[in-house]
Design an enzyme around this catalytic site. Structure first.
Site, PDB file in Angstrom:
ATOM      1  N   ALA A 121      -3.688  -5.020   3.614  1.00 15.71           N
ATOM      2  CA  ALA A 121      -2.642  -5.434   2.670  1.00 15.71           C
ATOM      3  C   ALA A 121      -2.638  -6.958   2.602  1.00 15.71           C
ATOM      4  O   ALA A 121      -3.258  -7.627   3.433  1.00 15.71           O
ATOM      5  CB  ALA A 121      -1.278  -4.940   3.138  1.00 15.71           C
ATOM      6  N   LYS A 122      -1.989  -7.501   1.642  1.00 18.66           N
ATOM      7  CA  LYS A 122      -1.792  -8.952   1.564  1.00 18.66           C
ATOM      8  C   LYS A 122      -0.632  -9.204   0.629  1.00 18.66           C
ATOM      9  O   LYS A 122      -0.320  -8.368  -0.225  1.00 18.66           O
ATOM     10  CB  LYS A 122      -3.047  -9.621   1.003  1.00 18.66           C
ATOM     11  CG  LYS A 122      -3.156 -11.085   1.344  1.00 18.66           C
ATOM     12  CD  LYS A 122      -3.740 -11.282   2.733  1.00 18.66           C
ATOM     13  CE  LYS A 122      -3.940 -12.737   3.069  1.00 18.66           C
ATOM     14  NZ  LYS A 122      -4.794 -12.894   4.252  1.00 18.66           N
ATOM     15  N   GLY A 123       0.014 -10.367   0.799  1.00 23.29           N
ATOM     16  CA  GLY A 123       1.131 -10.659  -0.089  1.00 23.29           C
ATOM     17  C   GLY A 123       1.308 -12.152  -0.232  1.00 23.29           C
ATOM     18  O   GLY A 123       0.568 -12.942   0.358  1.00 23.29           O
TER      19      GLY A 123
ATOM     20  N   VAL B   1       0.359  -6.307  -1.982  1.00 21.55           N
ATOM     21  CA  VAL B   1      -0.608  -5.293  -2.396  1.00 21.55           C
ATOM     22  C   VAL B   1      -1.094  -4.567  -1.152  1.00 21.55           C
ATOM     23  O   VAL B   1      -1.499  -5.193  -0.165  1.00 21.55           O
ATOM     24  CB  VAL B   1      -1.788  -5.920  -3.172  1.00 21.55           C
ATOM     25  CG1 VAL B   1      -2.883  -4.880  -3.410  1.00 21.55           C
ATOM     26  CG2 VAL B   1      -1.310  -6.473  -4.507  1.00 21.55           C
TER      27      VAL B   1
END
Ligand code: NAD
Length: 432
Positions: free
Chosen positions: A117-119, A72
């Site tokens: 962001a992060k995932g 995201v």
């Protein structure tokens, strides 16, 4: 327009109890207090891109398993998207949205040119062999394709990921690039092994940042760390480094909780010895110079400082009344939910909020990225000095915002971050 967990605008599908719902409540409180411009408020209340990939991986026994991965990207007005990759069975779109949004605030609060962001992948790596985890990582990286990139979106380690996993992401990403572009791509991830272009000090950076924050708090409160006591939840990268670095100031680690259980020793636990035990045993349980205790008793231990450094939603309406500490220094992301925040304030327990307290990781990631871009290699003391200065400056801004807005430190931290973002949006305007 307001961002509300219960509304359909901005926080689509995020119920009040969700982690993204917590972000919405924190955001609304700060935006109301500072009078954030409505259109900027709307923009920041949504993520830019949400990528969900389902991908097949061959297991050691030959069968094929499907996995779900997320990335995201919340906002890139300050610079490329930046944030960790988490491997955990609870990874979900709601969690990754929240973590991505916090990354935007972190970049803003520390004045670094990164967006948020992060995932992650929804699975428990403990149930897979090392070779399977490597193939899962490589296949996920391949599935993300150009949704990540050294000048676009830069992953880093988070829960259950580490320098080795970043090395596999790097190797997979550059292998899909044309040969003449490969050398220019090493900054596609940070938190890499030092031999592959990682930075000295990145491994301990988040814990080091937590300790620099605690030192600032100690100065403000005329508090000596020598002989002070602390308890730590989570003894992975963040919890173990924070513990080791605090010990150097003469502070005493009384108790630790991780996924395997909780342990206590009123005479003090040696963090270095516990690190060796965890490396062999996989968790704190069974450490021979401490006694096992229940999770409930762990949270109620009387100490000066509590450092949550595991997962989110640990300090809640149910658990906050049990805490017996002066300061909560949030090593983890989102360990306190909004109800927990209210209770901490009512009980006069100080808080160094996550977006400030654990920002050392992304700050040193920025230094790693810069070193890669410039083909430089900085000495450890240079990294530490720069980190210390940047944390002190962010801490001072939050202290000043808390005083000038007469508010709690989490809201103050948001105000510092949102003020910077508002300024940038006002200066850039909107295309077309
Ligand atoms: P890690 O995987 O190295 O360690 C996680 C620790 O949490 C382990 O000790 C694990 O046993 C423990 N844990 C997991 N579930 C638990 C539970 N239910 N109860 C108690 N303990 C539990 O992860 P990490 O990198 O140290 O990250 C910890 C936290 O810090 C996360 O919130 C992460 O987002 C945040 N953070 C990490 C970094 C970084 O640089 N690694 C940077 C900023 C923030």
């Amino acid at each position: 327009m307001t961002i509300r967990a219960s509304s359909t605008k901005g926080i689509e599908g995020a119920p009040q109890a969700s982690l993204y719902g917590s972000v919405a409540r924190q955001f609304d409180k700060a935006a109301d207090l500072m009078g954030l411009d409505d259109s900027i408020r709307n923009t920041l209340s949504m993520t830019s891109n949400e990528i969900i990939v389902h991908f097949p991986v061959r297991m050691d026994d030959g069968h094929i398993e499907m996995f779900t991965g997320y990335r995201v990207q919340h906002n890139d007005v300050l610079g490329p998207y930046k944030g960790g990759l988490r491997y955990h069975p609870q990874v979900s779109i709601d969690e990754v949205r929240a973590l991505a949004t916090w990354m935007t605030w972190k970049g803003a609060i520390t004045d670094i040119p990164f967006g948020g962001a992060k995932g992650g992948i929804q699975f428990d790596p403990a149930n897979y062999s090392q070779r399977e985890v490597e193939r899962i990582t490589r296949r996920f990286t391949f599935a993300l394709g150009n949704n990540i990139g050294p000048e676009y979106d830069i992953p880093a380690p988070d829960v259950n990921t580490n320098a080795q996993i970043m090395a596999w992401v790097l190797d997979t990403y550059v292998s899909t690039m044309p040969p003449h572009e490969r050398q220019a791509c090493t900054h596609v991830v940070t938190g890499k092994p030092v031999e592959l272009g990682g930075s000295l000090g990145r491994d301990k950076a988040t814990g080091q940042g937590v300790v620099f924050n605690i030192l600032e708090w100690a100065k403000d409160n005329d508090f000596s760390l020598n002989g002070a006591t602390y308890i730590v939840q989570g003894f992975g990268n963040v919890g173990s480094w924070t513990s080791r670095l605090l010990r150097r100031f003469g502070a005493k680690l009384l108790a630790v909780e991780d996924v395997t259980g909780a342990i206590v020793n009123p005479d003090g636990i040696e963090p270095g010895e516990l690190v060796s035990h965890v490396a062999g045993a996989g968790g704190v349980r069974g450490f021979d110079t401490a006694e096992p205790i229940s999770r409930e008793d762990f949270l109620a231990i009387k100490a000066d400082i509590f450092i949550p450094a595991a997962l989110e939603n640990q300090i809640t309406a149910e658990t906050a009344p049990r805490l017996n500490v002066r300061l909560v220094a949030e090593g983890a992301n989102g360990p306190t939910d909004p109800d927990g925040d209210v209770l901490l304030k009512e009980r006069d327990i100080d808080l160094i909020p996550d977006i400030l307290c654990n920002s050392g990781g992304v700050i040193v990631s920025y230094y790693e990225w810069l070193q890669n871009k410039r083909s430089e290699f900085w000495e450890l003391d240079e990294v530490d000095k720069k980190l210390s200065r940047r944390i002190s400056s962010a801490y001072a801004k939050v202290r000043e915002a808390a005083a000038s807005h007469d508010t709690d430190w989490r809201t103050a931290a948001y105000i510092v971050a949102l003020t910077r973002l508002e300024k940038v949006y006002n200066e850039r305007g909107l295309f077309p």
